[in-house]
Design a protein around this motif. Structure first.
Motif: not given
Length: 520
Positions: A52-64
């Motif tokens: 869950e933490e990783l999925a939330q962090q990926l919200n801020n990934d430029p590619a995502v």
């Protein structure tokens, strides 16, 4: 538009989903990480699994972020194309009902109530009872007005718009979007100290409060502001920006109007119409009766960090290149929500936050005890200052290394913004940098700052995927008669005040930018 164009938009969605899936697969630590479901809540202050933490962090990934924007842009363009115009028109012209409903659930603490209820949800009768129990004793809702059936209709609008979920008839639960509004406070905290709801939060709930309260009300008067002949007798501001009705609703005589000539607000905006005031927005916020609104506004500015990553300010400027004991002056920095991030990440940088006296008075206590050492050490201080007055030198006598001016220029019309920047230019040393944190809006047609190629079926500015920036643009017009700016407008403004833009840093497809300028 043709079937080929529709298929091109459909293909854009498919390709963007492929990009999302690839990023999630590459970042998975063990088994493949799935995209979060809309039904799954995410409470910022709750414990989470590693996935869950990783999925939330990926919200801020430029590619995502870019892939998500392409999906939203294409879906919005498809909807606008195929939806019956009447339905699309009704959705747009009546969007105010949705805004009012979102503001209501924030004010009623319904995301917090549903968080404690859990995924099984709560019946509207129980939600109504909980809302009533949380209200101050001297402000209980009228049970003849605030009824479970009426509450159910409000919540069903939100569920239909994917802002809640109706898990059974008249039984509602949070979803991922509504859990985003949750302040993290317990019902006991909200009952005992409701004034501290926004303390130590991400500011999202506070921003909903500001946008759904002050902004929602004054934007209803945009037409009356721009087209004075549409004003009714109940409105108090005339076509010249002066007030044409006295306190009793009577039309002023020519003599009485002349006596009030000097009291007319310099820049009338829809805000003045809606709140029956000659004061500008900030002086109005600082009235004693608006103290709770002033504090909420300060926390709402923390919420504006959602336009960028939480640590976006750290990547917006090469802080590590500054020498020890460098000074960052946060101009109009409110309670210091952005510069505090810099102070924590770079202990050798001293931060001075400048704002109006009323803001400076409440700023240190707005952060709670966890941040007391930062203030007590003197590494982060606050001082009152008029943006239009000459800049007073620091006690050390040295010129600031960086002037940060974030979400300030969009509050002011060009001439006022120019005067603000000129004061900073006069105080700058030869190596002082000006760091502007504001949105830079691309045109809705092809241009040098377009986000997509000419062969893309999407609007060059990514359409509804970036609509938030254009909404804020009009909100600034309603609040101050001001605006967000294009790259060209910002460059011209800076140069006219003695600053030349050197670099612009922002993520692909993002409106938010940190713009660095140097003295000329």
């Amino acid at each position: 538009m043709s079937f080929a164009s529709l298929r091109a938009l459909h293909a854009t969605i498919g390709h963007a989903i492929d990009d999302l899936e690839r990023v999630y697969r590459e970042r998975s630590q063990s088994e493949s990480l799935d995209f979060p479901r809309l039904e799954d809540t995410y409470y910022a202050n709750a414990p989470h699994s590693a996935e869950e933490e990783l999925a939330q962090q990926l919200n801020n990934d430029p590619a995502v972020s870019l892939a998500s924007k392409r999906i939203v842009a294409a879906c919005g363009q498809l909807s606008a194309t195929v939806n019956k115009p009447w339905y699309g028109l009704m959705e747009a012209i009546q969007a105010g009902q949705l805004s009012a409903a979102i503001r209501f659930i924030e004010a009623a603490h319904i995301p917090e109530i549903l968080r404690e209820a859990g995924p099984q949800g709560l019946h509207v009768k129980d939600i109504q009872r909980s809302v009533t129990e949380l209200r101050p004793k001297n402000a209980l809702p009228d049970p003849a007005i605030f009824t479970p059936p009426r509450l159910g209709h409000v919540l069903r609008l939100l569920a239909t718009s994917h802002w809640l979920q109706e898990v059974a008839p008249d039984v509602f639960a949070n979803n991922r979007r509504s859990s985003y509004i949750d302040s993290g406070k317990t019902l006991e905290q909200l009952r005992n100290i409701p004034s501290k709801k926004y303390l130590d939060t991400d500011g999202v709930a506070a921003f909903v409060g500001v946008a759904g309260d002050e902004a929602f009300k004054f934007m209803a008067y945009m037409t009356e502001w721009l087209l004075p002949d549409t004003r009714t007798g109940s409105l108090i501001v005339d076509a010249k920006g002066g007030f044409d009705r006295d306190g009793n609703g009577q039309a002023e005589t020519q003599e009485s109007a002349a006596k009030k000539e000097s009291a007319i607000v310099q820049y009338t905006a829809p805000f003045n119409l809606a709140f029956d005031t000659k004061l500008g927005f900030f002086p109005w916020l600082e009235l004693p009766e608006n103290r709770s609104r002033l504090e909420r506004f300060g926390h709402a500015m923390t919420g504006t960090r959602q336009w960028e990553t939480k640590e976006g300010i750290l990547f917006g400027f090469p802080w590590a290149e500054l020498p020890p004991d460098s000074v960052l002056v946060d101009v109009g920095g409110g309670i210091g929500s952005t510069s505090l991030t810099v102070a924590q990440a770079h202990p050798y940088i001293k931060v001075v936050v400048e704002d109006r006296p009323q803001v400076v008075e409440v700023a240190p206590t707005s952060w709670g005890p966890n941040y007391a050492p930062l203030f007590e050490s003197g590494r982060m201080t606050f001082r009152a200052r008029d943006l239009f007055a000459p800049w007073e030198p620091l006690a050390s006598g040295k010129a600031p290394d960086v002037f940060l001016i974030r979400l300030v220029l969009h509050d002011w019309q060009d001439e006022d913004s120019r005067n603000i920047l000129r004061q900073l230019r006069s105080a700058a040393g030869p190596n002082t940098k000006l760091l502007i944190g504001d949105m830079l809006l691309p045109y809705a047609c092809d241009s040098e700052d377009a986000f997509v190629r000419e062969d893309s079926p999407l609007l060059p500015n990514l359409g509804v995927a970036n609509i938030h920036g254009y909404l804020i643009d009009i909100m600034m017009m309603g609040m101050f008669g001001a605006k967000e700016r294009t790259v060209n407008e910002m460059s011209e403004l800076a140069l006219s005040a003695g600053w030349k833009i050197q670099t612009i840093r922002r993520s692909p497809g993002s409106l938010w930018a940190y713009t660095t300028a140097v003295p000329v």
